[in-house]
Design a protein around this motif. Sequence first.
Motif, PDB file in Angstrom:
ATOM      1  N   ASP A 183       6.686  -4.448  13.868  1.00 18.19           N
ATOM      2  CA  ASP A 183       6.627  -3.387  14.880  1.00 18.19           C
ATOM      3  C   ASP A 183       5.248  -2.734  14.969  1.00 18.19           C
ATOM      4  OD1 ASP A 183       9.288  -3.896  15.352  1.00 18.19           O
ATOM      5  OD2 ASP A 183       9.998  -2.277  14.025  1.00 18.19           O
ATOM      6  N   ASN A 184       4.513  -2.748  13.880  1.00 16.93           N
ATOM      7  CA  ASN A 184       3.179  -2.115  13.851  1.00 16.93           C
ATOM      8  C   ASN A 184       2.154  -3.133  13.334  1.00 16.93           C
ATOM      9  OD1 ASN A 184       4.045   0.973  14.220  1.00 16.93           O
ATOM     10  ND2 ASN A 184       5.418   0.027  12.718  1.00 16.93           N
ATOM     11  N   PHE A 185       2.116  -4.280  14.006  1.00 21.90           N
ATOM     12  CA  PHE A 185       1.279  -5.368  13.506  1.00 21.90           C
ATOM     13  C   PHE A 185      -0.203  -5.017  13.566  1.00 21.90           C
ATOM     14  CE2 PHE A 185      -1.114  -9.328  14.114  1.00 21.90           C
ATOM     15  CZ  PHE A 185      -0.758  -9.988  12.951  1.00 21.90           C
ATOM     16  N   ASP A 186      -0.645  -4.396  14.649  1.00 19.46           N
ATOM     17  CA  ASP A 186      -2.068  -4.063  14.783  1.00 19.46           C
ATOM     18  C   ASP A 186      -2.514  -3.075  13.704  1.00 19.46           C
ATOM     19  OD1 ASP A 186      -2.281  -5.714  16.983  1.00 19.46           O
ATOM     20  OD2 ASP A 186      -1.852  -4.098  18.423  1.00 19.46           O
ATOM     21  N   LEU A 187      -1.689  -2.051  13.474  1.00 18.10           N
ATOM     22  CA  LEU A 187      -2.035  -1.068  12.444  1.00 18.10           C
ATOM     23  C   LEU A 187      -2.072  -1.714  11.064  1.00 18.10           C
ATOM     24  CD1 LEU A 187      -2.533   1.860  11.566  1.00 18.10           C
ATOM     25  CD2 LEU A 187      -0.047   2.164  11.456  1.00 18.10           C
ATOM     26  N   CYS A 188      -1.079  -2.514  10.743  1.00 17.62           N
ATOM     27  CA  CYS A 188      -1.041  -3.182   9.440  1.00 17.62           C
ATOM     28  C   CYS A 188      -2.187  -4.178   9.295  1.00 17.62           C
ATOM     29  CB  CYS A 188       0.299  -3.885   9.261  1.00 17.62           C
ATOM     30  SG  CYS A 188       1.720  -2.776   9.190  1.00 17.62           S
ATOM     31  N   LYS A 189      -2.567  -4.826  10.408  1.00 17.62           N
ATOM     32  CA  LYS A 189      -3.677  -5.779  10.341  1.00 17.62           C
ATOM     33  C   LYS A 189      -4.973  -5.071   9.981  1.00 17.62           C
ATOM     34  CE  LYS A 189      -5.496  -7.114  14.139  1.00 17.62           C
ATOM     35  NZ  LYS A 189      -5.724  -7.743  15.458  1.00 17.62           N
ATOM     36  N   TRP A 190      -5.247  -3.938  10.611  1.00 14.89           N
ATOM     37  CA  TRP A 190      -6.480  -3.217  10.312  1.00 14.89           C
ATOM     38  C   TRP A 190      -6.458  -2.619   8.906  1.00 14.89           C
ATOM     39  CZ3 TRP A 190     -10.616  -4.199  12.777  1.00 14.89           C
ATOM     40  CH2 TRP A 190     -10.586  -4.543  14.134  1.00 14.89           C
ATOM     41  N   ILE A 191      -5.290  -2.189   8.463  1.00 12.77           N
ATOM     42  CA  ILE A 191      -5.204  -1.674   7.088  1.00 12.77           C
ATOM     43  C   ILE A 191      -5.483  -2.792   6.087  1.00 12.77           C
ATOM     44  CG2 ILE A 191      -3.624  -0.741   5.364  1.00 12.77           C
ATOM     45  CD1 ILE A 191      -2.279   0.849   7.554  1.00 12.77           C
ATOM     46  N   GLY A 192      -4.901  -3.966   6.326  1.00 13.68           N
ATOM     47  CA  GLY A 192      -5.152  -5.092   5.424  1.00 13.68           C
ATOM     48  C   GLY A 192      -6.612  -5.530   5.429  1.00 13.68           C
ATOM     49  N   LEU A 193      -7.216  -5.572   6.612  1.00 12.69           N
ATOM     50  CA  LEU A 193      -8.626  -5.944   6.694  1.00 12.69           C
ATOM     51  C   LEU A 193      -9.516  -4.909   6.013  1.00 12.69           C
ATOM     52  CD1 LEU A 193      -8.868  -7.318  10.355  1.00 12.69           C
ATOM     53  CD2 LEU A 193      -8.869  -8.637   8.230  1.00 12.69           C
ATOM     54  N   SER A 194      -9.141  -3.642   6.127  1.00 15.48           N
ATOM     55  CA  SER A 194      -9.931  -2.589   5.467  1.00 15.48           C
ATOM     56  C   SER A 194      -9.861  -2.716   3.948  1.00 15.48           C
ATOM     57  CB  SER A 194      -9.425  -1.213   5.911  1.00 15.48           C
ATOM     58  OG  SER A 194      -9.537  -1.056   7.306  1.00 15.48           O
ATOM     59  N   VAL A 195      -8.676  -3.008   3.432  1.00 20.00           N
ATOM     60  CA  VAL A 195      -8.532  -3.175   1.981  1.00 20.00           C
ATOM     61  C   VAL A 195      -9.341  -4.371   1.490  1.00 20.00           C
ATOM     62  CG1 VAL A 195      -6.893  -3.662   0.139  1.00 20.00           C
ATOM     63  CG2 VAL A 195      -6.284  -2.036   1.933  1.00 20.00           C
ATOM     64  N   VAL A 196      -9.284  -5.482   2.232  1.00 18.43           N
ATOM     65  CA  VAL A 196     -10.065  -6.665   1.850  1.00 18.43           C
ATOM     66  C   VAL A 196     -11.561  -6.384   1.932  1.00 18.43           C
ATOM     67  CG1 VAL A 196     -10.587  -9.052   2.470  1.00 18.43           C
ATOM     68  CG2 VAL A 196      -8.230  -8.257   2.489  1.00 18.43           C
ATOM     69  N   ALA A 197     -11.985  -5.635   2.969  1.00 19.61           N
ATOM     70  CA  ALA A 197     -13.402  -5.295   3.101  1.00 19.61           C
ATOM     71  C   ALA A 197     -13.865  -4.404   1.945  1.00 19.61           C
ATOM     72  CB  ALA A 197     -13.643  -4.599   4.434  1.00 19.61           C
ATOM     73  N   VAL A 198     -13.019  -3.475   1.530  1.00 16.99           N
ATOM     74  CA  VAL A 198     -13.370  -2.610   0.393  1.00 16.99           C
ATOM     75  C   VAL A 198     -13.508  -3.429  -0.880  1.00 16.99           C
ATOM     76  CG1 VAL A 198     -12.458  -0.795  -1.105  1.00 16.99           C
ATOM     77  CG2 VAL A 198     -12.420  -0.499   1.369  1.00 16.99           C
ATOM     78  N   GLN A 199     -12.614  -4.380  -1.090  1.00 16.45           N
ATOM     79  CA  GLN A 199     -12.697  -5.225  -2.272  1.00 16.45           C
ATOM     80  C   GLN A 199     -13.964  -6.093  -2.244  1.00 16.45           C
ATOM     81  OE1 GLN A 199      -9.001  -7.348  -2.166  1.00 16.45           O
ATOM     82  NE2 GLN A 199      -7.798  -5.606  -2.861  1.00 16.45           N
ATOM     83  N   GLY A 200     -14.271  -6.674  -1.073  1.00 13.21           N
ATOM     84  CA  GLY A 200     -15.484  -7.471  -0.974  1.00 13.21           C
ATOM     85  C   GLY A 200     -16.738  -6.637  -1.164  1.00 13.21           C
ATOM     86  N   LEU A 201     -16.738  -5.404  -0.629  1.00 18.64           N
ATOM     87  CA  LEU A 201     -17.894  -4.532  -0.807  1.00 18.64           C
ATOM     88  C   LEU A 201     -18.064  -4.129  -2.264  1.00 18.64           C
ATOM     89  CD1 LEU A 201     -20.179  -2.952   0.539  1.00 18.64           C
ATOM     90  CD2 LEU A 201     -18.554  -1.081   0.942  1.00 18.64           C
ATOM     91  N   SER A 202     -16.978  -3.911  -2.959  1.00 20.81           N
ATOM     92  CA  SER A 202     -17.068  -3.563  -4.381  1.00 20.81           C
ATOM     93  C   SER A 202     -17.660  -4.717  -5.190  1.00 20.81           C
ATOM     94  CB  SER A 202     -15.688  -3.186  -4.914  1.00 20.81           C
ATOM     95  OG  SER A 202     -14.792  -4.282  -4.819  1.00 20.81           O
ATOM     96  N   VAL A 203     -17.282  -5.943  -4.855  1.00 25.25           N
ATOM     97  CA  VAL A 203     -17.867  -7.102  -5.542  1.00 25.25           C
ATOM     98  C   VAL A 203     -19.356  -7.205  -5.247  1.00 25.25           C
ATOM     99  CG1 VAL A 203     -17.838  -9.611  -5.690  1.00 25.25           C
ATOM    100  CG2 VAL A 203     -15.692  -8.359  -5.612  1.00 25.25           C
ATOM    101  N   LEU A 204     -19.746  -6.996  -3.991  1.00 29.09           N
ATOM    102  CA  LEU A 204     -21.162  -7.084  -3.617  1.00 29.09           C
ATOM    103  C   LEU A 204     -21.985  -6.011  -4.317  1.00 29.09           C
ATOM    104  CD1 LEU A 204     -23.390  -8.313  -1.855  1.00 29.09           C
ATOM    105  CD2 LEU A 204     -22.697  -6.739  -0.033  1.00 29.09           C
ATOM    106  N   LEU A 205     -21.490  -4.787  -4.352  1.00 29.43           N
ATOM    107  CA  LEU A 205     -22.213  -3.708  -5.033  1.00 29.43           C
ATOM    108  C   LEU A 205     -22.314  -3.960  -6.529  1.00 29.43           C
ATOM    109  CD1 LEU A 205     -20.707  -0.605  -3.185  1.00 29.43           C
ATOM    110  CD2 LEU A 205     -23.005  -1.552  -2.912  1.00 29.43           C
TER     111      LEU A 205
END
Length: 224
Positions: A140-162
Motif C-alpha cells: 500500500d505504501n510502496f513508494d515510501l518504503c522504497k525510499w526508506i529502504g534506499l536511504s538505509v542502504v545509502a547510510v550503510q554505504g556512506l558509513s563504509v566509505l567514511l
Amino acid sequence: MALRFARSCIQSVLKIVNSLLGMVGIAMIMYALWMFRVWQKHMAGPSPPPFFGPSDAPIPWFIYTILGLGITLCFITCSGHIAAETANGCCLYIYIVFVFLLLVLEAAVTVDVFLNNDWEEDFPEDTTGNFDDLKSFVNDNFDLCKWIGLSVVAVQGLSVLLSMVLKALGPHRERYYESDDDYTPDGAPLLKNYVPQTSYVVGDPVYGSKSDSWNIRINSKAAR
C-alpha cells in the motif's frame, strides 16, 4: 594541521551517520516488542504466554527476526562509535566487515524477492499474521518504503566509505605519546620556537679562563 582537521570532521560525520543506523535498530526493536505484545494478547489462555511462548505454541519467527536485526544494528552502531573515536585500523576493519555482511544479507533478500516469484515459500509460515500485515503495508505504501529502504542502504554505504577514508588518514599521532618529552627529534622541525636540548657533562666547576686557573696553581705551589 589540515590533516588533523579533516580527520576530526570525518570522525564527526561517521558518528552522525552511524547514529542513524542505531536509530533504525532501536525502531526495529520497538516494533518487535510491539508485535510481541500484540501476539501475547492474541494468544488464548488465562495468563499471557512467556517471552519464548508456550511449549505447544508455534514460534513467532518473524518477531524474533526483527528483534535480532534491531539488536544487531545497535551492536554495529556501538562498534562504529568505538572505531570512529579511536580511529584504530583493526576496529575500522571489523566495523566495515559487519556493515558489509549486513549489506550482503539485504542484497540477497532483495534479489530473492524481486527475481523469485515464489519467494514466500522460502520463509516459514508466520502464525502471528504480522508478516502478512507488513507485506500489505509495503504494497500500500510502496513508494515510501522504497525510499526508506534506499536511504538505509545509502547510510550503510556512506558509513563504509567514511570508515575507509578514516582508515587511510590513520589515527592521531599524538595519542601514541604520553608527554611532549616522548617526541622524537624527527618531529622537531615542525615545532615552533624549538630549542634543541644541550648535553651536559658532570664534573668539577671551572671558574675563569685557563690562564687564570694556571696562575692560581703556580702561586699555590710557590706559597708552599
